[in-house]
Design a protein around this motif. Sequence first.
Motif, PDB file in Angstrom:
ATOM      1  N   SER A  49     -34.884  -9.778  -2.065  1.00 51.66           N
ATOM      2  CA  SER A  49     -34.151 -10.415  -0.974  1.00 51.66           C
ATOM      3  C   SER A  49     -34.966 -10.399   0.317  1.00 51.66           C
ATOM      4  O   SER A  49     -35.935  -9.642   0.453  1.00 51.66           O
ATOM      5  N   GLU A  50     -34.544 -11.210   1.254  1.00 55.93           N
ATOM      6  CA  GLU A  50     -35.199 -11.271   2.560  1.00 55.93           C
ATOM      7  C   GLU A  50     -35.103  -9.926   3.274  1.00 55.93           C
ATOM      8  O   GLU A  50     -36.065  -9.469   3.887  1.00 55.93           O
ATOM      9  N   ALA A  51     -33.942  -9.272   3.183  1.00 52.27           N
ATOM     10  CA  ALA A  51     -33.770  -7.958   3.830  1.00 52.27           C
ATOM     11  C   ALA A  51     -34.732  -6.942   3.241  1.00 52.27           C
ATOM     12  O   ALA A  51     -35.327  -6.137   3.969  1.00 52.27           O
ATOM     13  N   GLU A  59     -29.513  -2.825   1.196  1.00 53.89           N
ATOM     14  CA  GLU A  59     -30.650  -3.487   1.836  1.00 53.89           C
ATOM     15  C   GLU A  59     -30.601  -3.475   3.352  1.00 53.89           C
ATOM     16  O   GLU A  59     -31.621  -3.263   4.009  1.00 53.89           O
ATOM     17  N   GLY A  62     -42.136  -4.729   4.377  1.00 52.70           N
ATOM     18  CA  GLY A  62     -43.204  -5.662   4.691  1.00 52.70           C
ATOM     19  C   GLY A  62     -44.433  -5.014   5.299  1.00 52.70           C
ATOM     20  O   GLY A  62     -44.508  -3.809   5.527  1.00 52.70           O
ATOM     21  N   GLU A  83     -35.956 -10.780  -8.330  1.00 51.63           N
ATOM     22  CA  GLU A  83     -36.177 -11.468  -7.069  1.00 51.63           C
ATOM     23  C   GLU A  83     -35.895 -10.501  -5.921  1.00 51.63           C
ATOM     24  O   GLU A  83     -34.947  -9.734  -5.940  1.00 51.63           O
ATOM     25  N   GLN A  85     -33.272  -1.679   5.657  1.00 52.65           N
ATOM     26  CA  GLN A  85     -34.050  -2.446   6.627  1.00 52.65           C
ATOM     27  C   GLN A  85     -33.982  -1.761   7.998  1.00 52.65           C
ATOM     28  O   GLN A  85     -34.997  -1.610   8.660  1.00 52.65           O
ATOM     29  N   ARG A  88     -37.617  -7.591   1.723  1.00 55.16           N
ATOM     30  CA  ARG A  88     -38.978  -7.965   2.150  1.00 55.16           C
ATOM     31  C   ARG A  88     -39.243  -7.484   3.572  1.00 55.16           C
ATOM     32  O   ARG A  88     -40.330  -7.014   3.867  1.00 55.16           O
ATOM     33  N   ASN A  89     -38.253  -7.611   4.447  1.00 52.88           N
ATOM     34  CA  ASN A  89     -38.406  -7.142   5.820  1.00 52.88           C
ATOM     35  C   ASN A  89     -38.525  -5.622   5.885  1.00 52.88           C
ATOM     36  O   ASN A  89     -39.259  -5.083   6.706  1.00 52.88           O
TER      37      ASN A  89
END
Length: 152
Positions: free
Chosen positions: A7-9, A104, A15, A5, A108, A11-12
């Motif tokens: 993480s949001e960090a 992460e 991205g 999976e 980011q 993905r940012n």
Amino acid sequence: MVTGEVSEARRNAVGLGSGACHALGLMVLAITEWVRADLKDATSLASHAYLKDMLRFAADLADEDWYKTAVDLYDKVSFGQPRAALWAAVFMALVVRLNRHGPEEVQQALSWVTAAYCLLATLALMPYLAVPGAGVILLLALSGGLVHVATR
């Protein structure tokens, strides 16, 4: 977090927005390095037809306030070493994209700082985009593909 999976960090960090800027930076780096190598081996600058297009594009942009601001800012944030700074930004962007197990939040931040620098470099070095002409679309696609492949 379940294994596999993202993480949001993360993905940012990897991205589409940052990836597009990284691809622009990679493309501009490739063009500027090609021009630099080509001119280094030049026997006559008159034999390089693309120089006319670059100079014409630069002259057209020279009167634009936004372009002057971008060039001034690019010079300031490069600390007098724009070539080295662009190499570093593109390299760091690729490192972040290749290293999916790094910290992460740091990645980011690095991703967005390098994306901003790559975008600024693209604006400041716009006259170089006249070199490949319509081939700039192919170069951008290749750069985008490389950035995508580097993203893990």
